[in-house]
Design a protein around this motif. Structure first.
Motif, PDB file in Angstrom:
ATOM      1  N   ALA A 125     -20.141   3.368  -9.502  1.00 52.25           N
ATOM      2  CA  ALA A 125     -19.840   4.114 -10.725  1.00 52.25           C
ATOM      3  C   ALA A 125     -18.693   3.433 -11.463  1.00 52.25           C
ATOM      4  CB  ALA A 125     -19.471   5.547 -10.390  1.00 52.25           C
ATOM      5  N   HIS A 126     -18.928   3.083 -12.704  1.00 54.22           N
ATOM      6  CA  HIS A 126     -17.919   2.421 -13.516  1.00 54.22           C
ATOM      7  C   HIS A 126     -17.266   3.458 -14.421  1.00 54.22           C
ATOM      8  CE1 HIS A 126     -19.259  -1.649 -12.389  1.00 54.22           C
ATOM      9  NE2 HIS A 126     -20.425  -1.044 -12.245  1.00 54.22           N
ATOM     10  N   VAL A 127     -16.065   3.874 -14.043  1.00 61.22           N
ATOM     11  CA  VAL A 127     -15.315   4.859 -14.820  1.00 61.22           C
ATOM     12  C   VAL A 127     -13.886   4.356 -14.993  1.00 61.22           C
ATOM     13  CG1 VAL A 127     -16.679   6.850 -14.076  1.00 61.22           C
ATOM     14  CG2 VAL A 127     -14.685   6.176 -12.766  1.00 61.22           C
ATOM     15  N   THR A 128     -13.243   4.867 -16.013  1.00 63.39           N
ATOM     16  CA  THR A 128     -11.848   4.513 -16.256  1.00 63.39           C
ATOM     17  C   THR A 128     -10.942   5.586 -15.665  1.00 63.39           C
ATOM     18  OG1 THR A 128     -11.733   5.707 -18.354  1.00 63.39           O
ATOM     19  CG2 THR A 128     -12.485   3.396 -18.439  1.00 63.39           C
ATOM     20  N   PRO A 129      -9.707   5.222 -15.381  1.00 65.60           N
ATOM     21  CA  PRO A 129      -8.760   6.239 -14.905  1.00 65.60           C
ATOM     22  C   PRO A 129      -8.619   7.398 -15.894  1.00 65.60           C
ATOM     23  CG  PRO A 129      -7.885   4.057 -14.485  1.00 65.60           C
ATOM     24  CD  PRO A 129      -9.134   3.879 -15.315  1.00 65.60           C
ATOM     25  N   GLU A 130      -8.719   7.110 -17.176  1.00 67.63           N
ATOM     26  CA  GLU A 130      -8.614   8.161 -18.187  1.00 67.63           C
ATOM     27  C   GLU A 130      -9.739   9.174 -18.043  1.00 67.63           C
ATOM     28  OE1 GLU A 130      -8.399   4.804 -18.932  1.00 67.63           O
ATOM     29  OE2 GLU A 130      -6.212   4.903 -19.004  1.00 67.63           O
ATOM     30  N   GLU A 131     -10.945   8.684 -17.731  1.00 65.56           N
ATOM     31  CA  GLU A 131     -12.070   9.600 -17.521  1.00 65.56           C
ATOM     32  C   GLU A 131     -11.824  10.502 -16.315  1.00 65.56           C
ATOM     33  OE1 GLU A 131     -16.177   7.638 -18.672  1.00 65.56           O
ATOM     34  OE2 GLU A 131     -14.876   6.165 -17.672  1.00 65.56           O
ATOM     35  N   MET A 137       0.843  -1.179   0.000  1.00 60.11           N
ATOM     36  CA  MET A 137       0.000   0.000   0.000  1.00 60.11           C
ATOM     37  C   MET A 137       0.891   1.246   0.000  1.00 60.11           C
ATOM     38  SD  MET A 137      -3.371   0.637   2.421  1.00 60.11           S
ATOM     39  CE  MET A 137      -2.867  -0.689   3.444  1.00 60.11           C
ATOM     40  N   THR A 138       0.510   2.218  -0.795  1.00 61.23           N
ATOM     41  CA  THR A 138       1.294   3.439  -0.868  1.00 61.23           C
ATOM     42  C   THR A 138       0.671   4.510   0.018  1.00 61.23           C
ATOM     43  OG1 THR A 138       0.021   4.334  -2.715  1.00 61.23           O
ATOM     44  CG2 THR A 138       1.884   2.903  -3.269  1.00 61.23           C
ATOM     45  N   ASP A 139       1.355   5.642   0.097  1.00 59.22           N
ATOM     46  CA  ASP A 139       0.826   6.733   0.901  1.00 59.22           C
ATOM     47  C   ASP A 139       0.119   7.773   0.034  1.00 59.22           C
ATOM     48  OD1 ASP A 139       3.073   7.650  -0.344  1.00 59.22           O
ATOM     49  OD2 ASP A 139       4.005   8.494   1.432  1.00 59.22           O
ATOM     50  N   ARG A 140      -0.202   7.395  -1.195  1.00 56.38           N
ATOM     51  CA  ARG A 140      -0.944   8.269  -2.110  1.00 56.38           C
ATOM     52  C   ARG A 140      -1.987   7.443  -2.842  1.00 56.38           C
ATOM     53  NH1 ARG A 140       0.728  13.206  -3.038  1.00 56.38           N
ATOM     54  NH2 ARG A 140      -0.146  13.325  -5.099  1.00 56.38           N
ATOM     55  N   ILE A 141      -3.127   8.039  -3.087  1.00 48.89           N
ATOM     56  CA  ILE A 141      -4.180   7.393  -3.855  1.00 48.89           C
ATOM     57  C   ILE A 141      -3.998   7.787  -5.315  1.00 48.89           C
ATOM     58  CG2 ILE A 141      -6.673   7.159  -4.174  1.00 48.89           C
ATOM     59  CD1 ILE A 141      -5.648   6.189  -1.458  1.00 48.89           C
ATOM     60  N   THR A 142      -3.998   6.825  -6.201  1.00 46.03           N
ATOM     61  CA  THR A 142      -3.871   7.088  -7.632  1.00 46.03           C
ATOM     62  C   THR A 142      -5.249   7.153  -8.273  1.00 46.03           C
ATOM     63  OG1 THR A 142      -3.800   4.747  -8.219  1.00 46.03           O
ATOM     64  CG2 THR A 142      -1.683   5.813  -7.674  1.00 46.03           C
ATOM     65  N   VAL A 143      -5.299   7.625  -9.507  1.00 45.29           N
ATOM     66  CA  VAL A 143      -6.582   7.651 -10.213  1.00 45.29           C
ATOM     67  C   VAL A 143      -7.088   6.230 -10.448  1.00 45.29           C
ATOM     68  CG1 VAL A 143      -6.392   9.919 -11.286  1.00 45.29           C
ATOM     69  CG2 VAL A 143      -5.442   7.940 -12.443  1.00 45.29           C
ATOM     70  N   GLU A 144      -6.182   5.284 -10.613  1.00 45.09           N
ATOM     71  CA  GLU A 144      -6.585   3.887 -10.777  1.00 45.09           C
ATOM     72  C   GLU A 144      -7.284   3.375  -9.518  1.00 45.09           C
ATOM     73  OE1 GLU A 144      -3.529   4.826 -13.723  1.00 45.09           O
ATOM     74  OE2 GLU A 144      -3.497   5.045 -11.550  1.00 45.09           O
ATOM     75  N   GLU A 145      -6.710   3.693  -8.366  1.00 45.51           N
ATOM     76  CA  GLU A 145      -7.336   3.287  -7.097  1.00 45.51           C
ATOM     77  C   GLU A 145      -8.670   3.988  -6.885  1.00 45.51           C
ATOM     78  OE1 GLU A 145      -3.872   2.328  -3.962  1.00 45.51           O
ATOM     79  OE2 GLU A 145      -3.655   4.265  -4.995  1.00 45.51           O
ATOM     80  N   LEU A 146      -8.742   5.257  -7.240  1.00 45.15           N
ATOM     81  CA  LEU A 146      -9.994   5.995  -7.095  1.00 45.15           C
ATOM     82  C   LEU A 146     -11.065   5.393  -7.989  1.00 45.15           C
ATOM     83  CD1 LEU A 146     -11.687   8.237  -5.893  1.00 45.15           C
ATOM     84  CD2 LEU A 146     -10.712   9.803  -7.605  1.00 45.15           C
ATOM     85  N   ALA A 147     -10.717   4.999  -9.203  1.00 43.53           N
ATOM     86  CA  ALA A 147     -11.689   4.370 -10.102  1.00 43.53           C
ATOM     87  C   ALA A 147     -12.227   3.077  -9.483  1.00 43.53           C
ATOM     88  CB  ALA A 147     -11.055   4.096 -11.466  1.00 43.53           C
ATOM     89  N   GLU A 148     -11.346   2.289  -8.868  1.00 42.89           N
ATOM     90  CA  GLU A 148     -11.773   1.055  -8.199  1.00 42.89           C
ATOM     91  C   GLU A 148     -12.688   1.356  -7.007  1.00 42.89           C
ATOM     92  OE1 GLU A 148      -8.425  -1.440  -7.189  1.00 42.89           O
ATOM     93  OE2 GLU A 148      -7.555  -1.150  -9.178  1.00 42.89           O
TER      94      GLU A 148
END
Length: 84
Positions: A20-26, A1-12
């Motif tokens: 909500a089903h979104v892609t990291p690109e969105e 686990m990292t100390d930052r949330i990525t857009v990939e993690e936020l999408a999950e």
């Protein structure tokens, strides 16, 4: 686990906690808003709760009122970095 949330993690998290089903690109698009992705305040509250449980630290109260993914990630990642 990292100390930052990525857009990939936020999408999950958006899928798991708000349905909500979104892609990291969105999420990376300029002007991307939670509302347009079908995430309301209750969905954000669920995501915040999941992060608090996962990291064992309170998230900023403004996080659940974020309008955009960028704003949300800035707030949450600042809190995680401060707590590290």
């Amino acid at each position: 686990m990292t100390d930052r949330i990525t857009v990939e993690e936020l999408a999950e998290l958006m899928k798991k906690c708000a349905g909500a089903h979104v892609t990291p690109e969105e999420l990376r698009r300029d002007g991307a808003a939670f509302e347009s992705m079908g995430v309301d305040s209750l969905g954000l509250l669920g995501i915040v709760g999941e992060l608090e449980n996962r990291y064992g630290t309170p998230m900023p109260t403004d996080a659940e009122r974020s309008k955009t993914p960028r704003q949300f990630l800035d707030l949450v990642n600042s809190a995680l970095m401060a707590g590290a």
